[in-house]
Each structure stands twice: as C-alpha cells, then as structure tokens.
Design a protein around this motif. Structure first.
Motif, mmCIF file in Angstrom:
data_model
loop_
_atom_site.group_PDB
_atom_site.id
_atom_site.type_symbol
_atom_site.label_atom_id
_atom_site.label_comp_id
_atom_site.label_asym_id
_atom_site.label_seq_id
_atom_site.Cartn_x
_atom_site.Cartn_y
_atom_site.Cartn_z
ATOM 1 N N PHE A 161 0.831 -1.223 0.000
ATOM 2 C CA PHE A 161 0.000 0.000 0.000
ATOM 3 C C PHE A 161 0.858 1.263 0.000
ATOM 4 N N CYS A 174 9.252 -5.194 10.014
ATOM 5 C CA CYS A 174 9.062 -3.792 9.596
ATOM 6 C C CYS A 174 10.400 -3.090 9.340
ATOM 7 N N PRO A 175 10.536 -2.410 8.201
ATOM 8 C CA PRO A 175 11.817 -1.749 7.895
ATOM 9 C C PRO A 175 12.072 -0.483 8.705
ATOM 10 N N TRP A 219 1.989 0.274 19.116
ATOM 11 C CA TRP A 219 2.605 0.021 17.796
ATOM 12 C C TRP A 219 1.922 0.849 16.718
ATOM 13 N N LYS A 254 3.341 4.351 14.781
ATOM 14 C CA LYS A 254 3.536 4.421 13.323
ATOM 15 C C LYS A 254 2.807 5.608 12.685
ATOM 16 N N CYS A 268 5.253 4.493 8.916
ATOM 17 C CA CYS A 268 4.871 3.376 8.042
ATOM 18 C C CYS A 268 5.057 3.813 6.595
ATOM 19 N N VAL A 269 5.681 2.955 5.797
ATOM 20 C CA VAL A 269 5.912 3.282 4.385
ATOM 21 C C VAL A 269 5.038 2.425 3.459
ATOM 22 N N CYS A 307 4.883 -0.955 3.119
ATOM 23 C CA CYS A 307 5.510 -2.120 2.466
ATOM 24 C C CYS A 307 4.652 -3.379 2.608
ATOM 25 N N GLY A 308 3.818 -3.422 3.641
ATOM 26 C CA GLY A 308 2.908 -4.566 3.825
ATOM 27 C C GLY A 308 3.525 -5.783 4.491
ATOM 28 N N CYS A 365 4.282 -6.382 7.578
ATOM 29 C CA CYS A 365 3.639 -6.784 8.843
ATOM 30 C C CYS A 365 2.336 -7.526 8.568
#
Ligand code: SF4
Ligand code: SF4
Length: 367
Positions: A167, A272-273, A324, A328, A341-342, A344-345, A347
């Motif tokens: 997303f 998570c990055p 959490w 974010k 949050c970037v 990336c999906g 999680c």
C-alpha cells in the motif's frame, strides 16, 4: 559515448545489468534479493545468477508464496528488510578485555562499503525514515548506524508489479522511486532503463560498455508501467488528518477487539523496515576476562519492553498493539515529521493471524 550526470538515462541489455552488478561487486559488499528457503531475501550476493529473476512473490495477510514469472525484476521487495544490514538484529558496540589486571575498551564501529542492489520505493522511504531516527533528528547521532550508512551505494528498482499487501500508494511512498538513489532501474520491453541519481552513479555507469542512450519512448514506457502498477493498488485510508483522528480514539473500546486476535509474537516489528527499538545487553565470559556490550532488537509487543522497576506499564496485549499502531501513524509524526509506516505490507504478510494494519487503521480512525 559521453557520460551522463544526474537525471541522465541509458538503455541497458541484461548483459549490461550484469556488467553493472559485477562492477559494483569489485567495489562494494553487495546486498541484494536472493532465493533462500523458498523466499526472496535480502542477502549478501556474490554473483549475478543469484538474483531471483523469473520469480514473483504472491502475498496476502498471513500468506507468502513464490510463482514463476516471465520477466526479470518481476517481484516486489524481499521478505526481510535492508534494516538487517544497517541496524542488525545483534550488533557488538563495545568489547572489554581484562589483561594483567587492566581493562581495555574497544569501541566496535563498523565502516563498510555497502551497496543495496535492487531496493524498491517503499524501502527507500524506510531508509530515509531510519536516517531521521538514527542521524538527522537524533540529538545524539548514532555512530554505529552512521558507520554502515556512510558509503552506502543505492541501486533502486521501480516496481512494475504490486502484491495484495502493498500500500505504498496510500502512504505516498511508491510505486515510483523519486529520490535517494545513485542509479535507478526500470524494466522495459526493450531492456532496462537506467537513470543516474548521483555523480558516483554516473561514474560507475560510464564504465559499463553494454549500453545506449535512452530515448523519449523509454521514459514514456516507464511512466506507463508505473501507472499500471499504481492502478492495481487501492487507496486504503486518507492520510490527511489521520494523526488527529487517531489521537481522538485513544480510549476507544475497539482496541480491545485486537486482543482477541493478536498473540504478541513480535513478528510485525521484526519484519518492519522502520521499527528501530533495541535493548542493550552485556555478554560476559564466565572467566570474566572478556565482555561485550551488544545491541539487540526489541519489540513493543514483548512483555519486558515497558517494564519499569518490575512493573509492566503495558500489561494487556491491546495496549501494546495500540502503542505500535499509534507510534507508526501518530507519535512518529510528532517525533520525526513523517509517518513511521511506508506501506511495504510486510507486517500484514508475516502476521501469523493475518492482522491487516490497513484495516485496523481504517476501522479505528474512520469507523
Ligand atoms: S508498519 Fe507494516 S506496512 Fe508499515 S512499514 Fe512497517 S511493516 Fe511495512
Ligand atoms: S499484530 Fe500479528 S505479527 Fe504483530 S504481534 Fe500481533 S500477532 Fe504478532
């Protein structure tokens, strides 16, 4: 052929990409995607054949598999994150030795010429987030992260495919790579468009023989491919005003519903990055001649994380989940002027019970 500076572009064949990879290998320790245990994983990669060409990852909440595909860079980001290399799960900070009754201290800062080969738009945004956390917005810039980050050479790749858990378009981080790279690759029907993002990127590309000047139609095809990728992703929630909405739902009873599903396994924070929390441990040898101070990843889901003087401030699992998600999408904005949050999906894919952070944000903030 005249060399090109920032913004210039070439068309490379697969042989040209191989040549580029080999030139980078001469100078850098290359971290790239590789097939490993049925996954695509960021790993040390010594040869071009190890890249997972001809595969694509299929992901859904709590689900991951690989399928064969008809192209080259046809997957998205690896299952793990580049974070493992710049902020490793376990990192020795200081070594202490006792010899002839005297203690000696050795600060263990690693400085290594690393190259991230094939990093996608979401992860490149996560790299910028970690730079803020460890360096630019940190009153005490972290020398350990700085040592590994300093010479990092970045080869980014535009995504021409998105999984159902991606997303980036909702978070405004992708699928197009816009900044922060030395070189940027887009796979096209005729070959690979390689754009120059820095002087050193231009210098290394100049040495590659298998290349020709990119033409207008190549940039047109790049825009078309990125548009097609973006069109496969829907916008999951509105970012504008999200932080305020979430602050207004701190006492919502909805958080308690999450307790029925979340098993506090910490998998989401490890995948998570941008999650950066850590603990510091002392590892002593039994003969007390040597000791190491080690930094290890921690997680806001673990019971010890918020334990102060033997009292756990977040005893319930739902209070840990709230920490959490709120970090974010709300506290992070106060701390670092960006979301944590970037999109990336990871999680979502790696949650064993399939909790989907996009759905939780939507339900909590907008239901
Ligand atoms: S919170 Fe989830 S989707 Fe967002 S950056 Fe972390 S792992 Fe990726
Ligand atoms: S949200 Fe999912 S991955 Fe994260 S701690 Fe809970 S069960 Fe584990």
């Amino acid at each position: 052929m005249e060399s090109k500076g920032k913004g210039g572009g070439y068309l490379l064949s697969l042989e040209g990409i191989r040549e580029l990879f080999d030139r980078l290998r001469e100078k850098y320790r290359v971290i790239a995607p590789k097939l490993k245990d049925g996954l695509i994983a960021f790993s040390d990669v010594d040869n071009f054949e190890s890249l997972p060409f001809g595969y694509k990852n299929v992901e859904a909440p709590g689900f991951y598999s690989l399928e064969r595909s008809g192209g080259y860079f046809t997957y998205t980001h690896p299952y793990n994150s580049f974070k493992n290399f710049l902020h490793p799960p376990e990192l020795t900070l200081i070594k202490v030795k006792k010899e002839n009754g005297k203690l000696s201290f050795q600060v263990h800062i690693q400085e290594e010429a690393l190259c991230l080969f094939d990093i996608r738009a979401c992860d490149l945004s996560a790299l910028r987030v970690l730079d803020l956390v460890f360096l630019h917005k940190n009153p005490h810039p972290d020398p350990y992260y700085a040592g590994l980050r300093k010479g990092l050479f970045v080869v980014a790749v535009n995504c021409t495919y998105a999984t159902s858990t991606c997303f980036c378009s909702t978070m405004g981080t992708g699928p197009e790579v816009k900044e922060g790279y030395d070189l940027l690759i887009t796979e096209l029907s005729e070959g690979f468009l390689v754009e120059v993002g820095s002087e050193r990127g231009g210098e290394i590309l100049e040495k590659v023989e298998n290349k020709s000047d990119a033409e207008r139609r190549h940039f047109k095809e790049k825009a078309q491919r990125l548009g097609e990728t973006e069109a496969t992703m829907r916008v999951h929630f509105e970012k504008e005003g999200l932080q305020e909405r979430l602050y207004g739902r701190m006492d919502s009873t909805y958080w308690e519903h999450i307790e029925k599903r979340c098993v506090a396994c910490t998998s989401c924070t490890q995948a998570c990055p941008t999650c950066f929390c850590f603990d510091i441990l002392e590892k002593n040898q039994l003969d007390l001649k040597e000791s190491q101070r080690v930094r290890v990843w921690d997680s806001c889901f673990s019971p010890s994380f918020a334990t102060v003087h033997r009292f756990n401030l977040r005893q319930s699992v739902h209070s840990r989940y709230r920490q959490w998600l709120m970090h974010k999408f709300a506290y992070w904005v106060d701390q670092f002027d960006c979301f944590g949050c970037v999109g990336c999906g990871r999680c979502i894919t790696w949650c064993p019970v399939g909790i989907d952070i996009r759905e939780e944000v939507r339900r909590i903030a907008y239901a």
